[in-house]
Motif scaffolding. Structure first.
Motif, PDB file in Angstrom:
ATOM      1  N   ALA A  87       0.993  -1.189  -0.109  1.00  0.00           N
ATOM      2  CA  ALA A  87       0.137  -0.194   0.112  1.00  0.00           C
ATOM      3  C   ALA A  87       0.757   1.284  -0.124  1.00  0.00           C
ATOM      4  CB  ALA A  87      -1.122  -0.049   1.275  1.00  0.00           C
ATOM      5  N   VAL A  88       0.266   2.232  -0.628  1.00  0.00           N
ATOM      6  CA  VAL A  88       1.079   3.405  -0.640  1.00  0.00           C
ATOM      7  C   VAL A  88       0.786   4.462   0.280  1.00  0.00           C
ATOM      8  CG1 VAL A  88       1.752   5.354  -2.190  1.00  0.00           C
ATOM      9  CG2 VAL A  88       1.305   3.327  -3.270  1.00  0.00           C
ATOM     10  N   LYS A  89       1.534   4.984   1.078  1.00  0.00           N
ATOM     11  CA  LYS A  89       1.217   6.323   1.915  1.00  0.00           C
ATOM     12  C   LYS A  89       1.517   7.322   1.239  1.00  0.00           C
ATOM     13  CE  LYS A  89       1.954   7.813   6.659  1.00  0.00           C
ATOM     14  NZ  LYS A  89       2.843   7.796   7.807  1.00  0.00           N
ATOM     15  N   HIS A  90       0.490   8.196   0.971  1.00  0.00           N
ATOM     16  CA  HIS A  90       0.531   9.421   0.282  1.00  0.00           C
ATOM     17  C   HIS A  90       0.898  10.542   1.094  1.00  0.00           C
ATOM     18  CE1 HIS A  90      -0.949   7.893  -3.490  1.00  0.00           C
ATOM     19  NE2 HIS A  90      -1.850   7.107  -2.850  1.00  0.00           N
ATOM     20  N   PRO A  91       1.596  11.351   0.770  1.00  0.00           N
ATOM     21  CA  PRO A  91       2.110  12.674   1.651  1.00  0.00           C
ATOM     22  C   PRO A  91       0.955  13.695   1.333  1.00  0.00           C
ATOM     23  CG  PRO A  91       3.300  13.057  -0.313  1.00  0.00           C
ATOM     24  CD  PRO A  91       2.543  11.476  -0.369  1.00  0.00           C
ATOM     25  N   GLU A  92       1.108  14.852   2.278  1.00  0.00           N
ATOM     26  CA  GLU A  92      -0.217  15.722   1.957  1.00  0.00           C
ATOM     27  C   GLU A  92       0.124  16.822   1.059  1.00  0.00           C
ATOM     28  OE1 GLU A  92       0.022  18.194   5.563  1.00  0.00           O
ATOM     29  OE2 GLU A  92      -0.599  16.772   6.973  1.00  0.00           O
ATOM     30  N   LYS A  93       1.539  16.797   0.494  1.00  0.00           N
ATOM     31  CA  LYS A  93       1.582  17.535  -1.016  1.00  0.00           C
ATOM     32  C   LYS A  93       2.620  16.727  -1.819  1.00  0.00           C
ATOM     33  CE  LYS A  93       1.443  22.511   1.065  1.00  0.00           C
ATOM     34  NZ  LYS A  93       2.532  23.246   0.775  1.00  0.00           N
ATOM     35  N   VAL A  94       2.290  16.685  -3.088  1.00  0.00           N
ATOM     36  CA  VAL A  94       3.066  16.128  -3.915  1.00  0.00           C
ATOM     37  C   VAL A  94       3.456  16.988  -4.985  1.00  0.00           C
ATOM     38  CG1 VAL A  94       3.260  14.047  -5.746  1.00  0.00           C
ATOM     39  CG2 VAL A  94       1.850  13.862  -3.833  1.00  0.00           C
ATOM     40  N   ARG A  95       4.904  17.363  -5.242  1.00  0.00           N
ATOM     41  CA  ARG A  95       5.278  18.218  -6.202  1.00  0.00           C
ATOM     42  C   ARG A  95       5.005  19.676  -5.800  1.00  0.00           C
ATOM     43  NH1 ARG A  95       7.788  13.959  -6.412  1.00  0.00           N
ATOM     44  NH2 ARG A  95       8.731  12.972  -8.347  1.00  0.00           N
ATOM     45  N   GLY A  96       4.636  19.814  -4.482  1.00  0.00           N
ATOM     46  CA  GLY A  96       4.144  21.104  -3.988  1.00  0.00           C
ATOM     47  C   GLY A  96       2.803  21.370  -4.144  1.00  0.00           C
ATOM     48  N   ARG A  97       1.884  20.346  -4.749  1.00  0.00           N
ATOM     49  CA  ARG A  97       0.538  20.520  -4.754  1.00  0.00           C
ATOM     50  C   ARG A  97      -0.204  19.725  -3.728  1.00  0.00           C
ATOM     51  NH1 ARG A  97      -3.071  19.306 -10.187  1.00  0.00           N
ATOM     52  NH2 ARG A  97      -5.090  20.418  -9.644  1.00  0.00           N
ATOM     53  N   PRO A  98      -1.094  20.451  -2.919  1.00  0.00           N
ATOM     54  CA  PRO A  98      -1.934  19.786  -1.586  1.00  0.00           C
ATOM     55  C   PRO A  98      -2.999  18.841  -2.471  1.00  0.00           C
ATOM     56  CG  PRO A  98      -1.872  22.327  -1.580  1.00  0.00           C
ATOM     57  CD  PRO A  98      -1.440  21.977  -2.966  1.00  0.00           C
ATOM     58  N   ILE A  99      -2.837  17.668  -1.874  1.00  0.00           N
ATOM     59  CA  ILE A  99      -3.820  16.594  -2.612  1.00  0.00           C
ATOM     60  C   ILE A  99      -4.827  15.913  -1.189  1.00  0.00           C
ATOM     61  CG2 ILE A  99      -2.056  15.784  -4.014  1.00  0.00           C
ATOM     62  CD1 ILE A  99      -1.657  13.329  -2.128  1.00  0.00           C
ATOM     63  N   SER A 100      -6.039  15.521  -1.636  1.00  0.00           N
ATOM     64  CA  SER A 100      -6.895  15.349  -0.716  1.00  0.00           C
ATOM     65  C   SER A 100      -7.474  13.941  -1.253  1.00  0.00           C
ATOM     66  CB  SER A 100      -8.006  16.098  -0.670  1.00  0.00           C
ATOM     67  OG  SER A 100      -8.948  15.667   0.418  1.00  0.00           O
ATOM     68  N   ILE A 101      -7.216  12.839  -0.439  1.00  0.00           N
ATOM     69  CA  ILE A 101      -7.749  11.469  -1.352  1.00  0.00           C
ATOM     70  C   ILE A 101      -8.742  10.839  -0.216  1.00  0.00           C
ATOM     71  CG2 ILE A 101      -6.912   9.259  -1.730  1.00  0.00           C
ATOM     72  CD1 ILE A 101      -4.131  10.476  -2.247  1.00  0.00           C
ATOM     73  N   SER A 102      -9.937  10.408  -0.898  1.00  0.00           N
ATOM     74  CA  SER A 102     -11.251   9.870  -0.384  1.00  0.00           C
ATOM     75  C   SER A 102     -10.961   8.487  -0.606  1.00  0.00           C
ATOM     76  CB  SER A 102     -12.433  10.327  -0.934  1.00  0.00           C
ATOM     77  OG  SER A 102     -12.468  10.338  -2.180  1.00  0.00           O
ATOM     78  N   THR A 103     -11.538   7.445   0.089  1.00  0.00           N
ATOM     79  CA  THR A 103     -11.619   6.028  -0.165  1.00  0.00           C
ATOM     80  C   THR A 103     -13.172   5.735  -0.617  1.00  0.00           C
ATOM     81  OG1 THR A 103     -11.875   5.332   2.221  1.00  0.00           O
ATOM     82  CG2 THR A 103      -9.616   5.695   1.501  1.00  0.00           C
ATOM     83  N   THR A 104     -12.960   4.622  -1.182  1.00  0.00           N
ATOM     84  CA  THR A 104     -14.279   3.950  -1.757  1.00  0.00           C
ATOM     85  C   THR A 104     -14.114   2.297  -1.348  1.00  0.00           C
ATOM     86  OG1 THR A 104     -15.878   3.442  -3.394  1.00  0.00           O
ATOM     87  CG2 THR A 104     -13.613   3.892  -4.034  1.00  0.00           C
ATOM     88  N   LYS A 105     -15.099   1.884  -1.261  1.00  0.00           N
ATOM     89  CA  LYS A 105     -15.222   0.410  -0.875  1.00  0.00           C
ATOM     90  C   LYS A 105     -15.846  -0.395  -2.373  1.00  0.00           C
ATOM     91  CE  LYS A 105     -19.773  -0.325   1.447  1.00  0.00           C
ATOM     92  NZ  LYS A 105     -20.410  -0.638   2.633  1.00  0.00           N
ATOM     93  N   PHE A 106     -16.056   0.439  -3.255  1.00  0.00           N
ATOM     94  CA  PHE A 106     -16.468  -0.150  -4.441  1.00  0.00           C
ATOM     95  C   PHE A 106     -15.391   0.392  -5.616  1.00  0.00           C
ATOM     96  CE2 PHE A 106     -20.363   0.999  -2.149  1.00  0.00           C
ATOM     97  CZ  PHE A 106     -20.742  -0.019  -1.906  1.00  0.00           C
ATOM     98  N   PHE A 107     -15.040  -0.619  -6.413  1.00  0.00           N
ATOM     99  CA  PHE A 107     -14.361  -0.505  -7.570  1.00  0.00           C
ATOM    100  C   PHE A 107     -15.102   0.820  -8.416  1.00  0.00           C
ATOM    101  CE2 PHE A 107     -12.307  -1.001 -11.585  1.00  0.00           C
ATOM    102  CZ  PHE A 107     -10.983  -1.002 -11.251  1.00  0.00           C
ATOM    103  N   SER A 108     -14.295   1.705  -8.767  1.00  0.00           N
ATOM    104  CA  SER A 108     -14.739   2.879  -9.486  1.00  0.00           C
ATOM    105  C   SER A 108     -14.266   2.749 -11.152  1.00  0.00           C
ATOM    106  CB  SER A 108     -14.027   4.392  -9.147  1.00  0.00           C
ATOM    107  OG  SER A 108     -14.432   4.458  -7.811  1.00  0.00           O
TER     108      SER A 108
END
Length: 304
Positions: free
Chosen positions: A167-188
Motif C-alpha cells: 500500500a502507498v502512503k501518500h504525503p499531504e503535498k506532491v510536487r508542491g501541490r496539496p492533495i486530498s484522497i477519499s476512499t471507496t469500498k466499491f471499484f470505480s
C-alpha cells in the motif's frame, strides 16, 4: 584459484543484470517507480533468459536489493523527495503531481471536483487535487489480483521469493501541490488520460460520485446545477453507470434529479423508483439533516 575468481564473476554477473535492469527502467514510462516495479522488471529479465551467469531461473529479493543498490550507487535512481519508499529515475524530467500519484499508486485516480473540472462540468478550481482510492480491504483484493495476473502460479511457489506490492502512503503535498484522497469500498470506473500517466473517473462515475459525496463536488446545490446544465448531454453514460450502482440510494437520488428536478422522461429512469423506500428517512444531501420538503414518488427528503 576458483575461490579467487568467484567474487569477480559475481560482480560481472551483477553488473550485466544491473545494466539490463537500468535499460528496462528507462524503456518504461514512469518517472517514479516502486520496489515492486523494479522487482517486476528484474523478474522479466530472468524470465527472458537473456542474461548470463544467472544461478537461478527467478530473482530473489536479496538479488533485487543488491542490484537496486548498484543502480543507486551509479546514480540511475535516487530516493523520491515526496515518496521516500519510491525511486526517481534521474534521467527523466519530473511530472505533474497527478502523474506521479497515479504512477506510484495503480489504484488511485482523479475524482470528484477535480474530475468535474477536467471534464469542463464546473468552473470551480479546487484548492486540493482530489483523488479516490480503494479502502484497505478492497485494495488487498486488487493487489492479489494484480500479482496473480503478473506472476501466475509463481506467487504460490515457496521457491519464488517475490517482492510484494505494498500500500502507498501518500504525503499531504506532491510536487508542491496539496492533495486530498477519499476512499471507496466499491471499484470505480476509471480511464487513462491521453498523453499522461494519470487516470480519471469516467464521466458516468463522476456524476455518480456526486450523489455519494456532494461535499467533495462543491456541495449539493452546486451538484444540482451541474446535473441541470450537463446531465442531458451525458445521459447515456449516467444511466448506464447508475443502473450498476452498488447502493440503491444512489439510484433514488439520480432518479429524482433527472426526472423531477430536471424533467427528463425515460422509462429506465422511472424504473429506479422501485428502489424507493416508503417511510424511510432517506435524504437528497447525505451531509445535511432530514427536511420536511419531500418527493412522494422517490420517497426522498429534499433537504437542499
Amino acid at each position: 584459484m576458483a575461490e579467487m575468481l568467484r567474487p569477480f564473476q559475481q560482480r560481472k554477473r551483477m553488473t550485466q543484470v544491473a545494466e539490463m535492469l537500468a535499460k528496462a527502467l528507462t524503456n518504461q514510462p514512469k518517472t517514479v517507480v516502486s520496489n515492486y516495479d523494479i522487482f517486476r522488471e528484474l523478474w522479466v529479465i530472468y524470465e527472458s533468459g537473456t542474461a548470463k551467469y544467472l544461478r537461478s531461473e527467478t530473482p530473489s529479493r536479496e538479488v533485487f536489493r543488491r542490484t537496486r543498490s548498484l543502480l543507486r550507487r551509479e546514480g540511475i535512481i535516487r530516493q523520491d523527495r515526496d515518496y521516500g519508499s519510491h525511486w526517481r529515475l534521474t534521467d527523466r524530467p519530473d511530472m505533474p503531481a497527478e502523474d506521479v500519484i497515479c504512477s506510484v499508486d495503480p489504484f488511485c485516480h482523479i475524482a470528484h471536483l477535480s474530475a468535474l473540472q477536467r471534464y469542463g462540468l464546473t468552473d470551480r478550481r479546487p484548492e486540493h487535487l482530489l483523488l479516490a482510492e480503494p479502502t484497505p480491504v478492497l485494495r488487498r483484493t486488487l493487489v492479489r489480483e494484480l500479482m496473480a495476473l503478473q506472476y501466475g502460479n509463481a506467487i504460490e511457489d515457496p521457491e519464488c521469493d517475490i517482492e510484494p506490492a505494498k500500500a502507498v502512503k501518500h504525503p499531504e503535498k506532491v510536487r508542491g501541490r496539496p492533495i486530498s484522497i477519499s476512499t471507496t469500498k466499491f471499484f470505480s470506473d476509471q480511464i487513462p488520460i491521453k498523453g499522461s500517466l494519470s487516470r480519471i473517473a469516467t464521466v458516468g462515475q463522476t456524476f455518480l460520485d456526486t450523489l455519494d459525496s456532494p461535499n467533495l463536488s462543491g456541495g449539493m446545490s452546486h451538484v444540482l446545477d451541474i446535473w441541470t446544465e450537463h446531465a442531458a448531454m451525458y445521459l447515456e453514460e449516467i444511466i448506464e453507470r447508475v443502473a450498476r450502482a452498488e447502493r440503491d440510494i444512489w439510484k433514488v437520488r439520480a432518479g429524482y434529479i433527472l426526472e423531477e428536478h430536471i424533467g427528463i422522461t425515460d422509462p429506465r429512469i422511472s424504473a429506479w423508483a422501485n428502489f424507493a423506500q416508503r417511510g424511510s428517512s432517506r435524504v437528497l444531501d447525505p451531509g445535511k439533516p432530514f427536511a420536511p420538503l419531500f418527493s412522494e414518488k422517490w420517497m426522498l427528503s429534499l433537504n437542499v
